[in-house]
Design an enzyme around this catalytic site. Structure first.
Site, PDB file in Angstrom:
ATOM      1  CE  LYS A  13      -1.926  -1.118   3.923  1.00 56.05           C
ATOM      2  NZ  LYS A  13      -1.193  -2.370   4.215  1.00 56.05           N
ATOM      3  NE  ARG A  88      -4.282  -1.249  10.253  1.00 55.85           N
ATOM      4  CZ  ARG A  88      -3.201  -0.786   9.618  1.00 55.85           C
ATOM      5  NH1 ARG A  88      -3.195   0.398   9.076  1.00 55.85           N
ATOM      6  NH2 ARG A  88      -2.119  -1.533   9.524  1.00 55.85           N
ATOM      7  NE  ARG A 127       7.346  -2.501   6.233  1.00 54.43           N
ATOM      8  CZ  ARG A 127       6.004  -2.456   6.271  1.00 54.43           C
ATOM      9  NH1 ARG A 127       5.320  -1.917   5.267  1.00 54.43           N
ATOM     10  NH2 ARG A 127       5.363  -2.971   7.279  1.00 54.43           N
ATOM     11  NE  ARG A 161       6.287  -0.378  10.459  1.00 50.96           N
ATOM     12  CZ  ARG A 161       5.130  -0.553   9.828  1.00 50.96           C
ATOM     13  NH1 ARG A 161       4.976  -0.095   8.587  1.00 50.96           N
ATOM     14  NH2 ARG A 161       4.141  -1.178  10.414  1.00 50.96           N
ATOM     15  NE  ARG A 172       2.127  -5.002  11.350  1.00 53.11           N
ATOM     16  CZ  ARG A 172       3.290  -4.819  10.738  1.00 53.11           C
ATOM     17  NH1 ARG A 172       4.418  -5.282  11.279  1.00 53.11           N
ATOM     18  NH2 ARG A 172       3.345  -4.176   9.607  1.00 53.11           N
TER      19      ARG A 172
HETATM   20  P1  ADP Z   1       1.200  -1.968   7.768  1.00 53.80           P
HETATM   21  O1  ADP Z   1       0.737  -1.289   6.524  1.00 53.80           O
HETATM   22  O2  ADP Z   1       2.505  -2.639   7.607  1.00 53.80           O
HETATM   23  O3  ADP Z   1       0.148  -2.819   8.412  1.00 53.80           O
HETATM   24  P2  ADP Z   1       0.947   0.563   9.199  1.00 53.80           P
HETATM   25  O4  ADP Z   1       2.140   1.428   9.106  1.00 53.80           O
HETATM   26  O5  ADP Z   1      -0.244   0.920   8.382  1.00 53.80           O
HETATM   27  O6  ADP Z   1       1.440  -0.916   8.915  1.00 53.80           O
HETATM   28  O7  ADP Z   1       0.466   0.459  10.711  1.00 53.80           O
HETATM   29  C1  ADP Z   1       1.372   0.149  11.755  1.00 53.80           C
HETATM   30  C2  ADP Z   1       0.612   0.038  13.075  1.00 53.80           C
HETATM   31  O8  ADP Z   1      -0.002   1.301  13.389  1.00 53.80           O
HETATM   32  C3  ADP Z   1      -0.551  -0.954  13.068  1.00 53.80           C
HETATM   33  O9  ADP Z   1      -0.134  -2.281  13.361  1.00 53.80           O
HETATM   34  C4  ADP Z   1      -1.448  -0.375  14.170  1.00 53.80           C
HETATM   35  O10 ADP Z   1      -0.944  -0.662  15.459  1.00 53.80           O
HETATM   36  C5  ADP Z   1      -1.281   1.127  13.958  1.00 53.80           C
HETATM   37  N1  ADP Z   1      -2.291   1.664  13.004  1.00 53.80           N
HETATM   38  C6  ADP Z   1      -2.044   2.236  11.789  1.00 53.80           C
HETATM   39  N2  ADP Z   1      -3.186   2.620  11.202  1.00 53.80           N
HETATM   40  C7  ADP Z   1      -4.191   2.275  12.051  1.00 53.80           C
HETATM   41  C8  ADP Z   1      -5.611   2.379  12.010  1.00 53.80           C
HETATM   42  N3  ADP Z   1      -6.239   2.914  10.947  1.00 53.80           N
HETATM   43  N4  ADP Z   1      -6.316   1.905  13.070  1.00 53.80           N
HETATM   44  C9  ADP Z   1      -5.711   1.372  14.155  1.00 53.80           C
HETATM   45  N5  ADP Z   1      -4.377   1.229  14.252  1.00 53.80           N
HETATM   46  C10 ADP Z   1      -3.610   1.677  13.215  1.00 53.80           C
HETATM   47  P1  ADP Z   2       2.295  -1.826   3.189  1.00 57.53           P
HETATM   48  O1  ADP Z   2       2.291  -0.317   3.155  1.00 57.53           O
HETATM   49  O2  ADP Z   2       1.088  -2.427   2.537  1.00 57.53           O
HETATM   50  O3  ADP Z   2       2.517  -2.368   4.567  1.00 57.53           O
HETATM   51  P2  ADP Z   2       4.872  -1.592   1.747  1.00 57.53           P
HETATM   52  O4  ADP Z   2       4.521  -0.720   0.591  1.00 57.53           O
HETATM   53  O5  ADP Z   2       5.635  -0.978   2.856  1.00 57.53           O
HETATM   54  O6  ADP Z   2       3.529  -2.319   2.306  1.00 57.53           O
HETATM   55  O7  ADP Z   2       5.663  -2.860   1.180  1.00 57.53           O
HETATM   56  C1  ADP Z   2       6.208  -3.845   2.055  1.00 57.53           C
HETATM   57  C2  ADP Z   2       7.613  -4.231   1.572  1.00 57.53           C
HETATM   58  O8  ADP Z   2       7.496  -4.969   0.350  1.00 57.53           O
HETATM   59  C3  ADP Z   2       8.527  -3.060   1.276  1.00 57.53           C
HETATM   60  O9  ADP Z   2       9.852  -3.420   1.665  1.00 57.53           O
HETATM   61  C4  ADP Z   2       8.430  -2.877  -0.236  1.00 57.53           C
HETATM   62  O10 ADP Z   2       9.648  -2.357  -0.777  1.00 57.53           O
HETATM   63  C5  ADP Z   2       8.162  -4.287  -0.731  1.00 57.53           C
HETATM   64  N1  ADP Z   2       7.216  -4.343  -1.870  1.00 57.53           N
HETATM   65  C6  ADP Z   2       6.167  -3.526  -2.110  1.00 57.53           C
HETATM   66  N2  ADP Z   2       5.499  -3.911  -3.227  1.00 57.53           N
HETATM   67  C7  ADP Z   2       6.143  -5.023  -3.688  1.00 57.53           C
HETATM   68  C8  ADP Z   2       5.946  -5.903  -4.819  1.00 57.53           C
HETATM   69  N3  ADP Z   2       4.920  -5.725  -5.682  1.00 57.53           N
HETATM   70  N4  ADP Z   2       6.800  -6.942  -4.968  1.00 57.53           N
HETATM   71  C9  ADP Z   2       7.818  -7.132  -4.093  1.00 57.53           C
HETATM   72  N5  ADP Z   2       8.071  -6.348  -3.026  1.00 57.53           N
HETATM   73  C10 ADP Z   2       7.251  -5.299  -2.814  1.00 57.53           C
END
Ligand code: ADP
Ligand code: ADP
Ligand code: ZN
Length: 214
Positions: A13, A88, A127, A161, A172
């Site tokens: 995302k 979420r 990541r 992270r 998660r």
């Molecule tokens: P990822 O895309 O890898 O799941 P995020 O960066 O979006 O991670 O979120 C990291 C953490 O921040 C989540 O595991 C949660 O604890 C918190 N968080 C982020 N967005 C939300 C949301 N919309 N509602 C509740 N918790 C959130």
């Molecule tokens: P999210 O925001 O959904 O948690 P990220 O955009 O941070 O996910 O992507 C998670 C990890 O996977 C990052 O290290 C990113 O560089 C890698 N990544 C993202 N899209 C792809 C893809 N299509 N194929 C392989 N690796 C990817």
């Protein structure tokens, strides 16, 4: 245009939101990034959120919806927005409806990025980001073009992270399956949901998103 990118942790995302920002002149609103900034700045919100985030659980609906409303007010009415990691829960989805309608905005697309669970663990445990400009990288799938140097800003400092470890990732994913995936029907009823296959490379996924939004 206002869109939601929905998908499990590590689906891509944030990566895709960054590409869309450039291509469509929109702004990415990532509640995860905002919460991490609050933790770093040790604000009241940050102090409440830290332990919850480290455990891989969800921060309270009121906190995240509050910060989204505040950010939209700062942005003003004309910028299109990409919601990344919000909403979420069903409560957040309903709060977002109100937040948008109060500001004269409407949702145009909800795009689900679908990725297998095994691939998610691989993506999340590999990541890392630039410590200076936050550009995203991956140990295997997205290395900087010069090893150890950020492509975007030239920094040589990177970070990972604390919640990007296999144990927390499982929590998660459970949160995603139990609380986030169930909000899709709210948007399906409105006929604004599209799905893209997130298993392809970054470019392929980006092409699929562009085809939906162009
Ligand atoms: P990822 O895309 O890898 O799941 P995020 O960066 O979006 O991670 O979120 C990291 C953490 O921040 C989540 O595991 C949660 O604890 C918190 N968080 C982020 N967005 C939300 C949301 N919309 N509602 C509740 N918790 C959130
Ligand atoms: P999210 O925001 O959904 O948690 P990220 O955009 O941070 O996910 O992507 C998670 C990890 O996977 C990052 O290290 C990113 O560089 C890698 N990544 C993202 N899209 C792809 C893809 N299509 N194929 C392989 N690796 C990817
Ligand atoms: Zn950088």
């Amino acid at each position: 245009m206002n869109i939601i990118l929905l998908g499990p942790p590590g689906a891509g995302k944030g990566t895709q939101a960054g590409l869309l920002e450039d291509k469509f002149d929109m702004v990415q609103l990532s509640t995860g990034d905002m919460l991490r900034a609050a933790v770093k700045a040790q604000t009241e919100v940050g102090k409440k959120a830290k332990a919850v985030m480290d455990a891989g659980e969800l921060v309270s609906d009121a906190i995240v919806s509050g910060i989204i409303g505040d950010r939209l007010d700062e942005l003003g009415p004309d910028k299109g927005v990409i919601f990344d990691g919000y909403p979420r829960t069903a409560a957040q989805a309903h709060a977002l409806d109100e937040i948008l309608s109060e500001r004269g905005r409407k949702l145009d697309h909800v795009i689900e990025i679908a990725v297998d669970e095994d691939a998610l663990v691989d993506r999340i445990t590999g990541r890392y980001t630039c410590a200076n400009c936050n550009a995203g990288y991956h140990d295997r799938h997205k290395k900087p073009s010069t090893e150890g140097v950020c492509d975007v800003c030239g920094s040589t400092e990177f970070k990972r992270r604390p919640d990007d470890n296999e144990d927390t990732v499982r929590t998660r994913m459970t949160e995603y399956r139990g609380k986030t995936a169930p909000i899709l029907p709210i948007y399906e009823e409105r006929n604004i949901v599209s799905r893209v296959d997130g298993m392809g490379g970054i470019e392929e996924v980006s092409d699929a998103l562009n085809a939906i939004l162009s």
